[in-house]
Write a protein that holds these residues in place. Structure first.
Motif, PDB file in Angstrom:
ATOM      1  N   SER A 628       0.804  -1.313  -0.069  1.00 42.20           N
ATOM      2  CA  SER A 628       0.125   0.110   0.041  1.00 42.20           C
ATOM      3  C   SER A 628       1.073   1.124   0.106  1.00 42.20           C
ATOM      4  CB  SER A 628      -0.803   0.083   1.071  1.00 42.20           C
ATOM      5  OG  SER A 628      -0.269  -0.028   2.446  1.00 42.20           O
ATOM      6  N   GLU A 630       2.141   4.681   0.799  1.00 38.79           N
ATOM      7  CA  GLU A 630       2.036   5.879   2.064  1.00 38.79           C
ATOM      8  C   GLU A 630       1.151   7.022   1.891  1.00 38.79           C
ATOM      9  OE1 GLU A 630       2.172   7.448   5.305  1.00 38.79           O
ATOM     10  OE2 GLU A 630       4.092   6.067   5.203  1.00 38.79           O
ATOM     11  N   THR A 631       0.359   7.387   2.763  1.00 44.35           N
ATOM     12  CA  THR A 631      -0.776   8.261   2.652  1.00 44.35           C
ATOM     13  C   THR A 631      -0.490   9.722   3.089  1.00 44.35           C
ATOM     14  OG1 THR A 631      -1.855   7.731   4.780  1.00 44.35           O
ATOM     15  CG2 THR A 631      -2.451   6.692   2.923  1.00 44.35           C
ATOM     16  N   ARG A 632       0.613   9.658   3.990  1.00 45.72           N
ATOM     17  CA  ARG A 632       1.170  10.941   4.403  1.00 45.72           C
ATOM     18  C   ARG A 632       2.207  11.512   3.498  1.00 45.72           C
ATOM     19  NH1 ARG A 632       3.239   8.825   9.878  1.00 45.72           N
ATOM     20  NH2 ARG A 632       4.008   7.193   8.590  1.00 45.72           N
ATOM     21  N   LYS A 636       5.844  10.081   1.825  1.00 46.31           N
ATOM     22  CA  LYS A 636       5.391   9.209   0.365  1.00 46.31           C
ATOM     23  C   LYS A 636       6.644   9.490  -0.500  1.00 46.31           C
ATOM     24  CE  LYS A 636       2.219   9.086  -3.312  1.00 46.31           C
ATOM     25  NZ  LYS A 636       0.943   9.858  -3.993  1.00 46.31           N
ATOM     26  N   GLU A 663      -4.666  -0.305  -2.433  1.00 44.40           N
ATOM     27  CA  GLU A 663      -5.032   0.214  -0.727  1.00 44.40           C
ATOM     28  C   GLU A 663      -5.850  -0.721  -0.455  1.00 44.40           C
ATOM     29  OE1 GLU A 663      -3.198   2.598   0.088  1.00 44.40           O
ATOM     30  OE2 GLU A 663      -2.404   2.622  -1.836  1.00 44.40           O
TER      31      GLU A 663
END
Length: 731
Positions: A628, A630-632, A636, A663
């Motif tokens: 997945s 990285e959302t931050r 990222k 995701e």
């Protein structure tokens, strides 16, 4: 689902984006802590901000921060920090500046100082006299009322805020220093009913994290077992007459709790104590340290090779009976004792050649003395302290928590497990006492109201049994005659189901642990399905390498089934855990949603390098990693660049890597075209984070790393080889 190439296209956008503020922010737990304990908590990283060159315990600094910076408002915090800094700059006595402070007192006539004060009785003049450690003045008259109100001044000394006056006299016998006032640095009182009520607002996990932050540790760096080990160090402060030993490597913070945490405990060098200092002075009749402190901790205990047999004998009686005799009198006390020391040998070495008390002085390796120990903390399971292991969140002002724990010493939660569980009748009274006292202490810490679910009680009971079993099994090695009455360290629930408790080292090194009496520890090998054959295993329970067996890899039998691993275990590597099941595969798909941080990338690279080394140099393997993204945003870019670097290195040695982002994934598994699927409970990230030491062997050899938390691995043989890499959603 996106691939790595598409994601890398966003890097330029990220690089030109406006700088992002990634300064530490309060967590949801921090907000909750401040909501329910306003005024009783402080941000833990502030201590470093105000300490400067003040050589004082943490509880002294947090006492001051609690007065001026116990808030979550940044402006208030900054103002409080400046106030505390000013107080320390003005009033703290730095030892190498004592003459400057003395001169200041003489000039002003009166000055306030922060110093450690110790009081002695001048029997010749029939007066009490105070000595100031850093100010280096002594024979200062102190009134009897103050001494009576603060008896710890007589044993070990107390950090205080004092007003000192100067008055010169022509009489050379008169000391010019006069004590104007003295106030010990400690909270005046706590509202324990509010403490109980506020506890209800926290889950057990949140509460444990709050306690971890309160003792200055970052809970995110510890697994559940590691947190329990850290909290066990607090039991001597909450449980009367509790005896604990912790032996382990240097640099793991064993003595920190006892030196910095509480004004109710004292840490002394193991070689500096005598029977008179610890218990009672026969000449004066004055009671020693055990009469005034909640906990007496002995540092470097294992290094003390000087033997005072009289001290050993008196201590033996005290540890067992809470009393001691000196001269013609018998005294009682409630002080708990903690014995802390470093180990110079590994656990398997000690198990092979002696026992887990191998480092103790010979006089203390007496089975009768050791049998008084309630719990043995396995210090070798604790990772060396690193900077990121210190808390930056909010926790109790340590003095506040210390007073809460002191108030709970009068309570007894030892029977709280009996509603759900029963100990085996073969467990002796002394063994039960150790188990029950540890359990009582943990209950007071984690469940202060005494209310907990059956599974929460089970976890604490098993940990308590394990710690006492570690003591007993070592005693059996020292004294073979005690094996005549075998003990089963197990418990049953009310349904009659028995659960055996084994220590981690017993499970990990069964051939060494039971070498003297030749029995296999219960629970050391996972149950096998009917008709299955278990392959040869190494000390860690893994499939042996070629070097260990002297056979080629094709001769290692592979089986379906599962293997379980415990937190704190060593000796586990991808080479034994995963590689045997991937040999011969031309395509491999690894599904793990968490390949984000550098150490997680290191794990992936390690596995790919094993595949590269195991294949024929002329062959290529296609590997797909499904993870997945990285959302931050601030992290990222680092993740994408890391994966790109791993791909470049992997492709260069014939392991063609493709990266896909999905995701929706949750399960962690490895699927190979040779017909095997490996279900990974924790994914590839199974170890504690590496230490700061660049030469730590664990950086290059996985066998030397500590398992972070318990996990299971399942090996499944799929119907066809093609099925392995054709599952839905995989490329």
């Amino acid at each position: 689902m996106t691939n790595l190439e598409d994601a890398l296209g966003e890097i330029d956008v990220l690089a030109t984006a406006e700088a992002i503020d990634i300064s530490p922010t309060k967590s949801a737990l921090d907000d909750k802590i401040n909501e329910y304990f306003a005024g009783a908590v402080v941000r833990k990283d502030l201590v470093k901000s105000v300490r400067g060159n003040a050589v004082v315990p943490t509880y002294v600094l947090e006492y001051l921060l609690g007065q001026y910076a116990a808030s979550d408002d940044e402006a208030t915090i900054q103002a409080g920090i400046e106030t505390v800094r000013q107080i320390l700059a003005t009033h703290y006595v730095n030892r190498n500046q004592h003459m400057l402070v003395k001169s200041e007192i003489r000039r002003k006539g009166r000055h306030r100082v922060i110093d450690k004060v110790t009081v002695t009785l001048n029997e010749k003049n029939d007066v009490h006299e105070a000595e100031f450690e850093n100010l280096q003045v002594k024979e200062v008259i102190i009134d009897d009322v103050t001494v009576k109100q603060n008896p710890k001044l007589l044993v070990g000394g107390v950090w205080c805020i004092c007003d000192i006056e100067y008055f010169h006299s022509d009489d050379q016998r008169v000391v010019p220093w006069i004590l104007g006032s003295l106030k010990p640095i400690q909270v005046a009182g706590v509202d324990i009913d509010h403490y109980y009520e506020a506890r209800k607002a926290f889950t057990t996990e949140e509460w444990i994290d709050l306690l971890m932050q309160s003792i200055g540790l970052n809970p995110g760096q510890f697994n559940e077992r590691g947190k329990l080990i850290a909290l066990t160090r607090l039991i001597p402060f909450v449980e009367r007459n509790y005896n604990v030993v912790e032996l382990g490597p240097k640099g793991t913070g064993k003595s920190h709790t006892f030196s910095e945490f509480s004004p109710n405990g004292i840490l002394i060098s193991g070689g500096e104590v005598t029977a008179a200092k610890l218990f009672v002075n026969n000449a004066s009749g004055r009671i020693g340290l055990v009469g005034y402190w909640d906990c007496v901790a002995f540092d470097e205990f294992a290094a003390n090779r000087r033997t005072d047999q009289n001290l050993v004998n008196v201590m033996k009686n005290y540890l067992a009976n809470k009393s001691f005799s000196r001269g013609t009198s018998i005294y009682g006390a409630e002080a708990s004792m903690a014995f802390i020391g470093n180990t110079t040998h590994t656990v398997p070495y000690m198990l092979k050649n002696s026992d887990l008390f191998d480092e103790l002085p010979d006089a203390y390796r007496d089975p009768a003395w050791l049998d008084r120990i309630h719990h043995y903390i396995p210090g070798w399971e604790v990772a060396p302290i690193r900077s990121e292991m210190f808390s930056t969140g909010y926790g109790f002002v340590v003095d506040y928590l210390a007073e809460i724990l002191r108030a709970k010493r009068v309570e007894d939660y030892a029977d709280k497990y009996e509603k759900h569980f029963t100990l085996d009748t073969s467990i002796s009274t002394r063994d039960q006492d150790g188990i029950r006292k540890t359990f009582s202490g943990l209950m007071k810490l984690v469940h202060p109201t005494g209310e907990a679910s059956e599974e929460e009680i089970r976890a604490l009971l098993e940990f308590s049994i394990e710690g006492r079993k570690r003591v007993k099994d070592s005693i059996l090695r020292i004294d073979a005659t005690m094996r005549e009455n075998p003990v089963k360290f197990r418990y049953s629930d009310h349904a009659g189901t028995w659960t055996d408790v084994v220590s981690l080292e017993e499970n990990q090194y069964p051939h060494l642990y039971q070498r003297d009496w030749g029995t296999q520890p219960a629970g050391s090998i996972a149950e096998e399905s009917p008709g299955q054959t278990r392959p040869s295993v190494t000390a860690d329970g893994g499939v042996p390498s070629t070097a260990e067996t002297g056979t080629t890899h094709t001769e290692v039998p592979l089986i379906e089934g599962h293997r379980d691993f415990k937190a704190g275990q060593k000796g586990v590597s991808y080479e034994s855990l995963i590689l045997p099941y991937l040999r011969g595969a031309s395509t491999v798909t690894i599904t793990d949603p968490y390949i984000r941080m550098p150490y997680q990338g290191r794990n992936l690279a390690d596995l790919l390098s094993l595949l590269a080394a195991a294949k024929d140099v002329a062959d290529e393997i296609d590997v797909t990693i499904v993870t997945s993204e990285e959302t931050r945003v601030e992290y990222k870019q680092n993740q994408l660049l890391m994966l790109k670097s791993i791909k470049d290195a992997s492709d260069a040695v014939g392991v063609q890597l493709k990266v896909r982002f999905d995701e929706t994934i949750h399960d962690r598994r490895i699927e190979a075209s040779n017909g095997w699927r490996i279900d990974l409970g924790k994914g590839l990230d199974i170890w504690q984070r590496p230490s700061d030491n660049p030469f730590d062997f664990g950086r290059n050899r996985q066998e030397f790393r500590l398992i972070a938390s318990a996990f299971s691995v399942h090996y499944v043989r799929v119907d066809t080889q093609d099925e392995a890499c054709d599952s839905p959603g995989h490329t």
